[in-house]
Design an enzyme around this catalytic site. Structure first.
Site, PDB file in Angstrom:
ATOM      1  N   CYS A  33       0.830  -1.207   0.000  1.00  0.00           N
ATOM      2  CA  CYS A  33       0.000   0.000   0.000  1.00  0.00           C
ATOM      3  C   CYS A  33       0.863   1.255   0.000  1.00  0.00           C
ATOM      4  O   CYS A  33       0.361   2.353  -0.223  1.00  0.00           O
ATOM      5  CB  CYS A  33      -0.948   0.011   1.193  1.00  0.00           C
ATOM      6  SG  CYS A  33      -0.108   0.083   2.776  1.00  0.00           S
ATOM      7  N   CYS A 103      -3.048  -2.280   8.698  1.00  0.00           N
ATOM      8  CA  CYS A 103      -2.615  -0.959   9.155  1.00  0.00           C
ATOM      9  C   CYS A 103      -2.230  -1.027  10.634  1.00  0.00           C
ATOM     10  O   CYS A 103      -1.264  -0.399  11.060  1.00  0.00           O
ATOM     11  CB  CYS A 103      -3.710   0.077   8.944  1.00  0.00           C
ATOM     12  SG  CYS A 103      -4.529  -0.044   7.346  1.00  0.00           S
TER      13      CYS A 103
HETATM   14 FE1  FES Z   1      -1.759   0.236   4.253  1.00  0.00          FE
HETATM   15 FE2  FES Z   1      -3.448   1.472   5.786  1.00  0.00          FE
HETATM   16  S1  FES Z   1      -3.760   0.922   3.715  1.00  0.00           S
HETATM   17  S2  FES Z   1      -1.407   0.988   6.223  1.00  0.00           S
END
Ligand code: FES
Length: 145
Positions: A33, A103
């Site tokens: 991400c 996360c």
């Molecule tokens: Fe990767 Fe939140 S989407 S840390």
């Protein structure tokens, strides 16, 4: 979709910033991400976390989990800080949507990385602490044989 606590910590994050000459600094990211989290710890001679700050370049849930994680470790001993897992952070935030669980893992790993740095600088071993990974997504990406 997000609990009130998540929204609160996202909109009013606690302990944002950095600590100069911190006792330990940990930086972790997730290459998938692209989010990055850095935690600074100020630990006194008794092994108590006197101050903690964070900088997160990431999604709202990453900001909220880092904020909550810093609140949970503040004032704790190094050993107690080891209990602040991503599960504990999620519980304190009244949950996260499944796609956002990673996360909270970033928050746990960033704390562990900062503790690891502190332990290395002081030549000590913290029970249960393993060498941190800089990319928490890397294991998911490893091919299975
Ligand atoms: Fe990767 Fe939140 S989407 S840390």
């Amino acid at each position: 979709m997000y609990s009130e606590k998540v929204m609160d910590h996202f909109q009013n994050p606690r302990n944002v910033g950095e600590i100069e000459e911190a006792s330990g600094v940990g930086t972790v990211g997730n290459a998938k991400c692209g989010d990055i989290m850095r935690i600074f710890l100020d630990i006194d001679g008794e092994g108590i976390i006197r101050d903690v700050k964070f900088k997160t370049f990431g999604c709202g849930a990453a900001v909220a989990t880092s904020s909550m994680a810093t609140e949970l470790v503040k004032g704790k001993t190094v050993r107690e800080a080891m209990q602040v897992t991503n599960k504990a952070v999620m519980e304190a935030l009244d949950g996260l949507p499944p796609v956002k669980v990673h996360c909270s893992l970033l928050a746990e790993e960033a704390i562990h990385a900062a503790l690891w740095d502190y332990a290395e600088k002081n030549g000590i071993t913290i029970e249960g602490l393993e060498r941190p990974r800089s990319d928490i997504g890397e294991q998911e990406e490893e091919p299975e044989y």
